[in-house]
Design a protein around this motif. Sequence first.
Motif, mmCIF file in Angstrom:
data_model
loop_
_atom_site.group_PDB
_atom_site.id
_atom_site.type_symbol
_atom_site.label_atom_id
_atom_site.label_comp_id
_atom_site.label_asym_id
_atom_site.label_seq_id
_atom_site.Cartn_x
_atom_site.Cartn_y
_atom_site.Cartn_z
ATOM 1 N N ASP A 299 -20.186 -14.331 -54.060
ATOM 2 C CA ASP A 299 -19.838 -14.134 -55.474
ATOM 3 C C ASP A 299 -20.833 -13.207 -56.185
ATOM 4 O O ASP A 299 -20.469 -12.499 -57.121
ATOM 5 C CB ASP A 299 -19.765 -15.481 -56.209
ATOM 6 N N ALA A 300 -22.079 -13.214 -55.725
ATOM 7 C CA ALA A 300 -23.096 -12.379 -56.381
ATOM 8 C C ALA A 300 -23.253 -11.018 -55.692
ATOM 9 O O ALA A 300 -23.930 -10.123 -56.219
ATOM 10 C CB ALA A 300 -24.440 -13.115 -56.366
ATOM 11 N N TRP A 301 -22.651 -10.853 -54.542
ATOM 12 C CA TRP A 301 -22.827 -9.610 -53.771
ATOM 13 C C TRP A 301 -22.086 -8.461 -54.478
ATOM 14 O O TRP A 301 -20.908 -8.601 -54.824
ATOM 15 C CB TRP A 301 -22.289 -9.822 -52.345
ATOM 16 N N PRO A 302 -22.738 -7.319 -54.709
ATOM 17 C CA PRO A 302 -22.121 -6.281 -55.542
ATOM 18 C C PRO A 302 -21.159 -5.340 -54.807
ATOM 19 O O PRO A 302 -20.486 -4.529 -55.449
ATOM 20 C CB PRO A 302 -23.334 -5.476 -56.031
ATOM 21 N N GLY A 303 -21.084 -5.444 -53.475
ATOM 22 C CA GLY A 303 -20.255 -4.494 -52.718
ATOM 23 C C GLY A 303 -18.769 -4.772 -52.849
ATOM 24 O O GLY A 303 -18.324 -5.657 -53.572
ATOM 25 N N SER B 149 -25.800 -14.818 -44.759
ATOM 26 C CA SER B 149 -25.650 -14.825 -46.222
ATOM 27 C C SER B 149 -25.665 -13.389 -46.736
ATOM 28 O O SER B 149 -26.118 -12.466 -46.040
ATOM 29 C CB SER B 149 -26.788 -15.623 -46.862
ATOM 30 N N VAL B 150 -25.170 -13.233 -47.963
ATOM 31 C CA VAL B 150 -25.238 -11.919 -48.627
ATOM 32 C C VAL B 150 -25.892 -12.128 -49.998
ATOM 33 O O VAL B 150 -25.854 -13.248 -50.534
ATOM 34 C CB VAL B 150 -23.842 -11.274 -48.766
ATOM 35 N N HIS B 151 -26.455 -11.027 -50.580
ATOM 36 C CA HIS B 151 -27.300 -11.202 -51.771
ATOM 37 C C HIS B 151 -27.020 -10.152 -52.827
ATOM 38 O O HIS B 151 -26.425 -9.120 -52.535
ATOM 39 C CB HIS B 151 -28.773 -11.180 -51.332
ATOM 40 N N LYS B 152 -27.514 -10.443 -54.045
ATOM 41 C CA LYS B 152 -27.132 -9.573 -55.167
ATOM 42 C C LYS B 152 -27.774 -8.191 -55.103
ATOM 43 O O LYS B 152 -27.347 -7.280 -55.799
ATOM 44 C CB LYS B 152 -27.375 -10.261 -56.512
ATOM 45 N N ASP B 153 -28.784 -8.006 -54.242
ATOM 46 C CA ASP B 153 -29.343 -6.657 -54.064
ATOM 47 C C ASP B 153 -28.508 -5.840 -53.061
ATOM 48 O O ASP B 153 -28.873 -4.717 -52.713
ATOM 49 C CB ASP B 153 -30.808 -6.745 -53.591
ATOM 50 N N GLY B 154 -27.387 -6.402 -52.593
ATOM 51 C CA GLY B 154 -26.504 -5.673 -51.672
ATOM 52 C C GLY B 154 -26.811 -5.937 -50.206
ATOM 53 O O GLY B 154 -26.125 -5.433 -49.315
ATOM 54 N N SER B 155 -27.840 -6.751 -49.936
ATOM 55 C CA SER B 155 -28.206 -6.979 -48.530
ATOM 56 C C SER B 155 -27.285 -8.001 -47.865
ATOM 57 O O SER B 155 -26.758 -8.903 -48.516
ATOM 58 C CB SER B 155 -29.670 -7.418 -48.421
ATOM 59 N N VAL B 156 -27.148 -7.804 -46.569
ATOM 60 C CA VAL B 156 -26.359 -8.711 -45.728
ATOM 61 C C VAL B 156 -27.294 -9.183 -44.617
ATOM 62 O O VAL B 156 -27.876 -8.369 -43.894
ATOM 63 C CB VAL B 156 -25.148 -7.964 -45.114
ATOM 64 N N ILE B 157 -27.472 -10.504 -44.524
ATOM 65 C CA ILE B 157 -28.375 -11.042 -43.491
ATOM 66 C C ILE B 157 -27.525 -11.681 -42.392
ATOM 67 O O ILE B 157 -26.630 -12.489 -42.677
ATOM 68 C CB ILE B 157 -29.348 -12.089 -44.095
ATOM 69 N N PHE B 158 -27.808 -11.311 -41.156
ATOM 70 C CA PHE B 158 -27.057 -11.858 -40.024
ATOM 71 C C PHE B 158 -27.795 -13.056 -39.429
ATOM 72 O O PHE B 158 -28.985 -13.260 -39.696
ATOM 73 C CB PHE B 158 -26.852 -10.768 -38.959
#
Length: 455
Positions: free
Chosen positions: A183-187, A258-267
């Motif tokens: 929900d917070a991920w900007p992509g 998880s994914v984050h509001k700075d646009g990062s995707v962690i595997f």
Amino acid sequence: MSLTISEFKVRNVAVIGAGACGLCAAKELRREGHKVVVFERQGQAGGAWMYNPTVEADPLGSDPSRTIVHSSIYASLRTNLPRELMGFRDYPFVSTGQPYSDPRRFPGHREVFLYIKDYATAFGLTELVRFETEVVYAGLVNGKWRVRSRMANGVTVDEIFDAVVVCNGHGTEPRTAEIPGIDAWPGKQIHSHNYRIPDPFRDLVVILIGFGSSALDISMDIAQVAKEVHIASRSAKVGVLGNVSGYDNLKLHPMIESVHKDGSVIFNDGSVVLADVILHCTGYKYHFPFLDTNGIVTVEDNCVGPLYKHTFPPALAPWLSFVGLPLMGIGFLLYEFQSKWIAGVLSGRIGLPSEEEMMRDVEALYLLLEASGIPKRYTHGTGHYRIEYMDWFAGECGIPAVEEWRKEIYYATKKNYLVRPHAFRDEWEDEDLALKAHEDFTKCRSNGVDRSCIS
Ligand code: FAD
């Protein structure tokens, strides 16, 4: 005691959908002597194989009020089975040799669409279809089916049928992955249902979730223009992609943690990617918005049930049936076998076990899947028993089982896919089997252009 033809019952049957399954069902039902009406909401037959460059307004397909685009076919799609396996038994999918045709062994989508149209014409099926007529309701009334359809001009009509055969396809309603933090991920997110061409992904960093054949195709499509493509999959088979050469910008990962509001995707392995797009190639949901069975048939975790042989709900058999729910396998031949079985059961020529016996069979399947650790959502995968399952129908219908060459080509194609995931459509080692198939086709065809095996 065997029944004579005159003792077979003629039923009024509504078939919902004029894709490969609906047309085949219509053909077999009519051959058995039933009266058939096919409802098709689009203007032409062909279903999933009718390429539509338009995509839906909601790229994830989660808004139930969106205007639906039926087909999920993308521009570059070629069949994932060789043409010897893509045809009906009585209408082999051989090349017509016409200037517009695609003679390749794994042809593009348009060739399949034209084949389905030719099939409809060859067997006079088009006259059974009411185009631009959507079934909006099908429910039981006093032991019969009330089918309400809506025409293009908005007029709705109610009709009564003895039986309904559901052939509405299962590649339209997107299933998406759950991603913590989304929900917070900007992509941007999109489902492969709304993927057509790679251009919108130019110079972007794309995370693609999934590992079906569409996922593999689309990743290679996009890798030609994107900055980076990262495939996230929980499938152990993802290792096969190690065989994909020539794509330096294509990388493999375990699932997204998880994914984050700075646009990062962690595997799950701790690797991090800053991404622009997440593309869900996570398959489709079975969806029957028009069907009212008083709760007898449900869809839970993408399992439609209870269904005897993935076809008849025991409590409503044979008055309600589904064609083409099983995924994978040799699709068109299965549709043909299933349709013959349904037609024969409806006329009374082929018997069914009692409702209790059918329920026991369904429950045994559920127990087997559970014991094998196979999640409910793969109930219609028909796994390793695919060919036996098809032969079972053949036995019930009294028709020849799946041909040896067909089985061998099926297994050879699966193996070739693992060896050459990027090139299995152009390089193979089962040429002898393909020749055997074509010998069979030639034996039953009346001439070089007509594909029909009706003599
Ligand atoms: P569809 O072809 O989807 O037809 C269903 C029809 O029902 C449509 O025409 C639709 O308009 C109509 N309809 C739906 N709801 C209603 C309603 N309420 N009222 C009236 N009409 C309605 N299979 C293979 O064998 N080989 C492949 O290579 C292959 N590749 C595939 C790639 C993709 C991306 C997808 C999505 C599927 C692929 N398939 C492949 C599977 C494909 O779905 C089958 O080949 C086949 O098209 C299934 O036919 P169907 O009749 O069940 O469904």
